[in-house]
Design a protein around this motif. Structure first.
Motif, mmCIF file in Angstrom:
data_model
loop_
_atom_site.group_PDB
_atom_site.id
_atom_site.type_symbol
_atom_site.label_atom_id
_atom_site.label_comp_id
_atom_site.label_asym_id
_atom_site.label_seq_id
_atom_site.Cartn_x
_atom_site.Cartn_y
_atom_site.Cartn_z
ATOM 1 N N LYS A 2 0.988 -1.365 -0.040
ATOM 2 C CA LYS A 2 0.006 0.136 0.065
ATOM 3 C C LYS A 2 0.862 1.356 -0.153
ATOM 4 O O LYS A 2 1.629 1.313 0.752
ATOM 5 C CB LYS A 2 -0.793 -0.166 1.292
ATOM 6 C CG LYS A 2 -2.093 0.771 1.287
ATOM 7 C CD LYS A 2 -3.198 0.218 0.427
ATOM 8 C CE LYS A 2 -4.495 -0.231 1.141
ATOM 9 N NZ LYS A 2 -5.710 -0.018 0.056
ATOM 10 N N ARG A 8 -4.447 9.231 -1.653
ATOM 11 C CA ARG A 8 -4.792 8.852 -3.002
ATOM 12 C C ARG A 8 -6.441 8.486 -3.501
ATOM 13 O O ARG A 8 -6.882 8.593 -4.195
ATOM 14 C CB ARG A 8 -4.221 7.381 -3.184
ATOM 15 C CG ARG A 8 -4.693 6.162 -2.161
ATOM 16 C CD ARG A 8 -3.653 5.120 -2.201
ATOM 17 N NE ARG A 8 -4.293 4.146 -1.266
ATOM 18 C CZ ARG A 8 -5.326 3.369 -1.527
ATOM 19 N NH1 ARG A 8 -6.093 3.376 -2.498
ATOM 20 N NH2 ARG A 8 -5.848 2.425 -0.530
ATOM 21 N N ARG A 9 -6.932 8.248 -2.162
ATOM 22 C CA ARG A 9 -8.480 8.178 -2.189
ATOM 23 C C ARG A 9 -9.145 9.437 -2.539
ATOM 24 O O ARG A 9 -10.020 9.158 -3.615
ATOM 25 C CB ARG A 9 -9.241 7.721 -0.719
ATOM 26 C CG ARG A 9 -8.517 6.394 -0.274
ATOM 27 C CD ARG A 9 -9.169 5.755 0.913
ATOM 28 N NE ARG A 9 -8.460 4.305 1.301
ATOM 29 C CZ ARG A 9 -8.842 3.641 0.737
ATOM 30 N NH1 ARG A 9 -9.758 3.533 -0.340
ATOM 31 N NH2 ARG A 9 -8.390 2.212 1.046
ATOM 32 N N ALA A 37 -3.271 1.810 -5.821
ATOM 33 C CA ALA A 37 -3.937 1.444 -4.736
ATOM 34 C C ALA A 37 -3.244 -0.067 -4.351
ATOM 35 O O ALA A 37 -2.179 -0.132 -4.553
ATOM 36 C CB ALA A 37 -5.416 1.333 -5.037
ATOM 37 N N ASP A 38 -4.323 -0.595 -3.669
ATOM 38 C CA ASP A 38 -3.708 -2.051 -3.608
ATOM 39 C C ASP A 38 -3.046 -2.708 -4.684
ATOM 40 O O ASP A 38 -3.529 -2.390 -5.810
ATOM 41 C CB ASP A 38 -4.933 -3.025 -2.825
ATOM 42 C CG ASP A 38 -5.367 -2.723 -1.668
ATOM 43 O OD1 ASP A 38 -4.433 -2.413 -0.583
ATOM 44 O OD2 ASP A 38 -6.404 -2.742 -0.970
ATOM 45 N N TYR A 40 -2.738 -5.357 -7.470
ATOM 46 C CA TYR A 40 -3.341 -6.375 -7.869
ATOM 47 C C TYR A 40 -2.692 -7.283 -8.792
ATOM 48 O O TYR A 40 -3.246 -7.986 -9.870
ATOM 49 C CB TYR A 40 -4.824 -5.959 -8.651
ATOM 50 C CG TYR A 40 -5.695 -5.281 -7.545
ATOM 51 C CD1 TYR A 40 -6.610 -6.020 -6.993
ATOM 52 C CD2 TYR A 40 -5.726 -4.011 -7.416
ATOM 53 C CE1 TYR A 40 -7.545 -5.339 -6.146
ATOM 54 C CE2 TYR A 40 -6.608 -3.147 -6.591
ATOM 55 C CZ TYR A 40 -7.420 -4.137 -5.827
ATOM 56 O OH TYR A 40 -8.255 -3.441 -4.929
ATOM 57 N N ARG A 180 -13.453 2.138 -13.543
ATOM 58 C CA ARG A 180 -12.557 2.418 -12.282
ATOM 59 C C ARG A 180 -12.139 0.985 -11.781
ATOM 60 O O ARG A 180 -10.866 0.952 -11.389
ATOM 61 C CB ARG A 180 -13.385 3.087 -11.342
ATOM 62 C CG ARG A 180 -13.848 4.452 -11.851
ATOM 63 C CD ARG A 180 -14.528 5.232 -10.640
ATOM 64 N NE ARG A 180 -15.616 4.775 -10.105
ATOM 65 C CZ ARG A 180 -16.803 5.569 -10.561
ATOM 66 N NH1 ARG A 180 -16.841 6.036 -11.879
ATOM 67 N NH2 ARG A 180 -18.131 5.137 -10.133
ATOM 68 N N LEU A 184 -7.930 -0.065 -11.705
ATOM 69 C CA LEU A 184 -7.235 -0.636 -10.278
ATOM 70 C C LEU A 184 -6.711 -1.818 -10.548
ATOM 71 O O LEU A 184 -5.424 -2.016 -10.125
ATOM 72 C CB LEU A 184 -8.372 -0.773 -9.233
ATOM 73 C CG LEU A 184 -8.729 0.640 -8.355
ATOM 74 C CD1 LEU A 184 -10.034 0.408 -7.676
ATOM 75 C CD2 LEU A 184 -7.776 1.316 -7.782
ATOM 76 N N ILE A 449 -11.737 -6.847 -5.859
ATOM 77 C CA ILE A 449 -11.394 -5.611 -5.545
ATOM 78 C C ILE A 449 -11.539 -5.589 -3.925
ATOM 79 O O ILE A 449 -12.495 -6.186 -3.361
ATOM 80 C CB ILE A 449 -12.675 -4.414 -5.959
ATOM 81 C CG1 ILE A 449 -12.650 -4.461 -7.289
ATOM 82 C CG2 ILE A 449 -12.458 -3.052 -4.910
ATOM 83 C CD1 ILE A 449 -11.115 -3.664 -7.726
ATOM 84 N N THR A 450 -10.363 -5.022 -3.297
ATOM 85 C CA THR A 450 -10.292 -4.936 -1.903
ATOM 86 C C THR A 450 -11.554 -4.164 -0.954
ATOM 87 O O THR A 450 -11.820 -3.130 -1.646
ATOM 88 C CB THR A 450 -8.974 -4.633 -1.449
ATOM 89 O OG1 THR A 450 -8.581 -3.321 -1.562
ATOM 90 C CG2 THR A 450 -7.884 -5.538 -2.027
ATOM 91 N N ASP A 453 -10.595 -0.622 -1.228
ATOM 92 C CA ASP A 453 -10.631 0.187 -2.599
ATOM 93 C C ASP A 453 -12.045 0.355 -3.121
ATOM 94 O O ASP A 453 -12.298 0.923 -3.925
ATOM 95 C CB ASP A 453 -9.850 -0.484 -3.620
ATOM 96 C CG ASP A 453 -8.308 -0.143 -3.251
ATOM 97 O OD1 ASP A 453 -7.966 0.494 -2.649
ATOM 98 O OD2 ASP A 453 -7.449 -1.230 -3.896
ATOM 99 N N LEU A 456 -13.216 3.953 -3.952
ATOM 100 C CA LEU A 456 -12.581 4.416 -5.184
ATOM 101 C C LEU A 456 -13.333 4.207 -6.167
ATOM 102 O O LEU A 456 -13.542 4.807 -7.195
ATOM 103 C CB LEU A 456 -11.339 3.821 -5.224
ATOM 104 C CG LEU A 456 -10.190 4.129 -4.348
ATOM 105 C CD1 LEU A 456 -8.835 3.624 -4.738
ATOM 106 C CD2 LEU A 456 -10.121 5.683 -4.042
#
Length: 473
Positions: A2, A8-9, A37-38, A40, A180, A184, A449-450, A453, A456
């Motif tokens: 992270k 960032r959000r 972000a996270d 992936y 979006r 990500l 998607i976590t 996140d 977002l």
């Protein structure tokens, strides 16, 4: 890992609603990498989401009908000649509602636990009570936030796909929640030419993104050739023309003008994308027999079934594309049934039933029914009562989710009471109890998607008590 050196959000949330027209791709890509972000990039599995958009506003009140005697009588009193007779309803295990008789395949999937129903979903910015809405409708008071231009096809379709009003950016261009997610998760795919987002629904607001671009396909041959940029044996001048193009691109791209270089890079990326996708689709086509490689039959005259067959061919190639994630947009129009509903709506439901069945069986043939989830959407539902031989624009509607990863044979959300002046009626329309963002977030979480996140992707999600409706296992 992270990155927390920037907010960032807040920044990416703003980018989600920013105009693509005002943001050069290179700048967006550099900002995206700085605000990752996270991570992936190391996803170990494959998953796909397939959105089937029912353009026009599906009359879900005639799709899922009360089967209890008294509840059906109240429904039939409202619907008159358009009411589905109680003795024709297809029974659904565990609930006192039945499917329209044109949905036998979907009935079977529900009763097998492969299909879930999500009740009374609609566009919402925040939870709204009936009294709040009535106060707002009467005098504009009530202190509530509502999606712009309720009951408008364009506005509600756009809001469903983007979570933003059409005037949010000034230019009317926003990113969609699928776009979006693609931004990500772009690092999960190793192929720079074939994007996560693939549309057979024209340019899809749902898939519009800041840093990734959607791939547009057609249902008959997938993707047309890049005229003038392909080397072909015929016509005789094709190779010479292609060589000339290559020289022009080399001369232009070798110059010092940054704009020229960007144009050349875009053309080359497009050519590489077209070439790769055409080659992959050719591997799913049995040329001698003039058919695709699947054994599962489908109705070629059913537009939705043909579109989903092309989706299946792209899914078949996901490993060759280096893709761990794919998001597909397909649609079927004609659901705006102000008139002739008695004939049009059953036909549309029959086409939907047939198409989703052949697509699911094709996934079974590929042994990917666990990894691919198909779901329906529509800009809104329709009115409780009729206008003569049809229904008008409503608000809340029922949606379906199909696949082996679905916790099926259940209805998620409270089934509304189909009566005028009921707690669910705001004046001949259903007040939605679940938001489209809650619906999307449940799918997004399954997709990978976590939790961190989700905000977002869904800017209004924090206004609701739950971000997971529970229909994905």
């Amino acid at each position: 890992m992270k990155k927390t050196n920037l907010d960032r959000r807040r920044f990416l949330g703003g980018m989600a609603g920013a105009s693509l027209a005002a943001s050069p791709l290179g700048m967006l890509l550099s900002m995206r990498s700085a605000l990752a972000a996270d991570d992936y990039s190391n996803l170990g599995d494959y998953k796909a989401l397939v959105c089937v958009f029912l353009h026009g506003g599906n009359d879900a009140i005639n799709m899922l009908v009360p089967s209890n005697a008294s509840a059906h009588a109240a429904y039939a009193n409202l619907r008159g000649d358009l009411a589905v007779p109680r003795n024709t309803l297809l029974p659904l295990n565990g609930i006192d509602h039945g499917f329209h008789p044109q949905l036998p395949k979907l009935q079977s999937y529900f009763n097998q636990g492969k299909l879930a129903l999500v009740s009374n979903v609609g566009n919402l910015i925040e939870p709204v009570t009936k009294q709040q809405y009535l106060d707002w409708e009467q005098n504009g008071a009530g202190g509530i936030k509502l999606p712009p231009e309720l009951f408008s096809h364009n506005d509600q379709s756009f809001f469903w796909q983007t979570s933003y009003g059409a005037t949010t950016t000034g230019s009317g261009v926003s990113s969609g929640w699928a776009g979006r997610m693609a931004d990500l998760m772009a690092a999960s795919n190793s192929n720079p030419y074939v994007p996560i987002t693939i549309t057979l629904d024209g340019h899809s607001p749902w898939q519009t993104a800041a840093a990734t671009s959607q791939l547009g396909l057609n249902f008959w041959d997938g993707i047309s050739g890049f005229e003038g940029l392909e080397a072909n044996d015929w016509p005789p001048w094709a190779n010479d023309r292609n060589a000339t193009w290559a020289q022009l691109l080399d001369i232009t791209g070798g110059g010092g003008n940054a704009l020229e270089k960007q144009i050349v890079e875009a053309i080359q990326r497009t050519r590489s994308r077209v070439t790769e996708v055409k080659a992959a689709l050719a591997r799913t086509w049995d040329e001698p027999n003039d058919k695709d490689i699947f054994q599962t039959p489908y109705n070629k005259d059913n537009y939705l079934a043909a579109s989903l067959r092309m989706v299946a061919r792209m899914i078949h190639n996901h490993a060759d594309f280096g893709q761990k994630r794919q998001i597909f947009a397909v649609s079927i129009g004609g659901w705006d049934t102000h008139g002739s509903q008695a004939s049009d709506h059953p036909r549309l439901l029959g086409e939907l039933d047939e198409a989703l069945d052949s697509f699911y069986q094709t996934l079974v043939e590929m042994n990917l029914q666990q990894q691919v989830t198909t779901f329906t959407s529509s800009e809104f539902g329709r009115t409780l009562g009729v206008n003569g031989d049809g229904t008008d624009h409503g608000w809340g509607t029922h949606l379906m989710v199909l696949g082996d990863a679905v916790s099926g044979q259940q209805v998620y959300g409270d089934l509304p009471v189909i009566e005028l002046d009921s707690p669910d009626d705001i004046g001949n329309a259903l007040l939605p109890k679940l938001s489209t963002e809650q619906y999307g977030a449940t799918l997004a979480r399954w997709f990978g998607i976590t939790n961190a996140d989700l905000d977002l992707v869904f800017p209004n999600l924090g206004n609701f008590g739950s971000s997971d409706i529970g229909f994905m296992s």
